[in-house]
Scaffold this motif. Structure first.
Motif: not given
Length: 56
Positions: A13, A16, A19
């Protein structure tokens, strides 16, 4: 990075924003997101080993 296909998958995980940043770096470097993460982790490990005086 073909040997990576034989490695077990790992769920990770990421925020965002991180990522997205990695995805853009991967595009810039003409790599998959997975390959970009692998290269960066391997580079980090190499720097750490060098700082500790460990040879590969």
């Amino acid at each position: 990075m073909k040997e990576a296909r034989k490695a077990p998958a790992v769920m990770l995980r990421l925020p965002q924003e991180l990522k997205d940043w990695l995805k853009h770096r991967a595009i810039d470097n003409r790599r998959s997101l997975n390959d970009e993460v692998l290269v960066r982790v391997e580079e980090s490990r190499a720097r750490e080993r060098q700082a500790e005086g460990v040879v590969k």
